[in-house]
Design a protein around this motif. Sequence first.
Motif, short mmCIF file in Angstrom:
data_model
loop_
_atom_site.label_atom_id
_atom_site.label_comp_id
_atom_site.label_asym_id
_atom_site.label_seq_id
_atom_site.Cartn_x
_atom_site.Cartn_y
_atom_site.Cartn_z
N GLN A 99 0.85 -1.19 0.00
CA GLN A 99 0.00 0.00 0.00
C GLN A 99 0.89 1.24 0.00
O GLN A 99 1.78 1.38 0.82
CB GLN A 99 -0.92 0.04 1.23
N LEU A 100 0.62 2.14 -0.94
CA LEU A 100 1.38 3.38 -1.08
C LEU A 100 0.41 4.55 -0.99
O LEU A 100 -0.62 4.56 -1.68
CB LEU A 100 2.13 3.39 -2.42
N ASN A 101 0.73 5.52 -0.16
CA ASN A 101 -0.18 6.63 0.09
C ASN A 101 0.27 7.90 -0.64
O ASN A 101 1.46 8.20 -0.67
CB ASN A 101 -0.28 6.90 1.59
N SER A 102 -0.70 8.61 -1.14
CA SER A 102 -0.39 9.83 -1.89
C SER A 102 -0.13 11.00 -0.94
O SER A 102 -0.47 10.95 0.25
CB SER A 102 -1.54 10.18 -2.83
N GLY A 103 0.45 12.05 -1.48
CA GLY A 103 0.67 13.28 -0.72
C GLY A 103 -0.47 14.26 -0.95
O GLY A 103 -1.11 14.26 -2.01
N ARG A 104 -0.74 15.10 0.02
CA ARG A 104 -1.87 16.04 -0.06
C ARG A 104 -1.73 16.99 -1.24
O ARG A 104 -2.72 17.36 -1.88
CB ARG A 104 -2.00 16.82 1.24
N SER A 105 -0.52 17.40 -1.53
CA SER A 105 -0.31 18.40 -2.60
C SER A 105 -0.59 17.81 -3.99
O SER A 105 -0.66 18.55 -4.97
CB SER A 105 1.11 18.95 -2.54
N TYR A 106 -0.74 16.49 -4.08
CA TYR A 106 -1.00 15.85 -5.38
C TYR A 106 -2.48 15.53 -5.57
O TYR A 106 -2.85 14.90 -6.56
CB TYR A 106 -0.17 14.57 -5.50
N LYS A 107 -3.33 15.96 -4.64
CA LYS A 107 -4.75 15.60 -4.68
C LYS A 107 -5.44 16.04 -5.96
O LYS A 107 -6.13 15.25 -6.60
CB LYS A 107 -5.47 16.19 -3.47
N GLU A 108 -5.28 17.30 -6.34
CA GLU A 108 -6.01 17.80 -7.52
C GLU A 108 -5.62 17.05 -8.78
O GLU A 108 -6.47 16.67 -9.59
CB GLU A 108 -5.74 19.30 -7.68
N GLU A 109 -4.32 16.83 -8.95
CA GLU A 109 -3.86 16.11 -10.13
C GLU A 109 -4.37 14.67 -10.15
O GLU A 109 -4.82 14.17 -11.19
CB GLU A 109 -2.33 16.12 -10.16
N LEU A 110 -4.36 14.01 -8.99
CA LEU A 110 -4.86 12.64 -8.91
C LEU A 110 -6.37 12.59 -9.11
O LEU A 110 -6.89 11.65 -9.72
CB LEU A 110 -4.46 12.02 -7.57
N ASP A 111 -7.08 13.58 -8.60
CA ASP A 111 -8.54 13.65 -8.81
C ASP A 111 -8.86 13.68 -10.29
O ASP A 111 -9.75 12.97 -10.77
CB ASP A 111 -9.11 14.89 -8.12
N ARG A 112 -8.12 14.52 -11.03
CA ARG A 112 -8.36 14.62 -12.49
C ARG A 112 -8.11 13.30 -13.17
O ARG A 112 -8.87 12.88 -14.05
CB ARG A 112 -7.48 15.72 -13.08
N TRP A 113 -7.01 12.63 -12.78
CA TRP A 113 -6.69 11.36 -13.43
C TRP A 113 -7.72 10.29 -13.07
O TRP A 113 -8.20 9.55 -13.95
CB TRP A 113 -5.29 10.90 -13.00
N LEU A 114 -8.11 10.19 -11.82
CA LEU A 114 -9.03 9.14 -11.39
C LEU A 114 -10.44 9.34 -11.95
O LEU A 114 -11.20 8.38 -12.11
CB LEU A 114 -9.09 9.09 -9.86
#
Length: 253
Positions: A236-251
């Motif tokens: 399990q690998l956890n993301s960083g808070r500052s990457y939330k917007e970019e990951l939201d767009r991808w997901l």
Amino acid sequence: MSKPYQSVIIDDEPIARERLTRLLLEFPEVFKVIDTAGNGIEALEKIQKYQPDLIFLDIEMPGLNGFEVLEQLEKIPLVIFCTAYDQYSLQAFETLSLDYLLKPVRKERLEKTISKLKHVSQNLSQASIKTLFAEFNKAEKQEPITSLTIREADRIQFIKLEDIIYFESSDKYVNVHTHAKKHLYDQSLNYLEKQLPSNFVRIQRGLILNKDYILEVHKYFNSRYAFKMKDNKSTQLNSGRSYKEELDRWLKS
């Protein structure tokens, strides 16, 4: 040469600055490192303050890149470019600047630069800077890499990207995780991110994942995500808070 070149190291990666500083200390009769800078704005301030004989200049940096730094200088010192781009078109750097060094800089390559220093007396012109910038942009447009070259002891391994599950920053190196084993790679995650194809995603400052090996994604606390990987350990690998917007767009795509 009667005295060492007063030198400033300019690179946005602390590890790269430290590594090059240590290497230059092995040649005290040639180089004297008087300061370092971590971005283009800081570089301008240090160069204007110290008026160094020589600068070791990274190209890609936040704020101002290496070329933009040079364009704002009235007097340009001797320049040794430090770059991660091993492309044939960068041969222009050798003719229009003093030299270029591929990161990570190796002692035997630096020794060649020292030999060239004995025969160099002219500085860069503004026209030369624009030519170098054009060559660099050309190099950046090369196709994404398909494999990594890993040096381990006295041998070289070629690892296909399709076999890599994730990259993890670790001290001065990057851990390359595959099903078979973990490898050490001597470039930075920033360098890798620029070279990797679109099926790799950075989820935090120290992690880049291969999307093909993501089994599940769950919401995690503090607006983060937890990624469960398809490896032997179900890592399990956890993301960083500052990457939330970019990951939201991808997901959501």
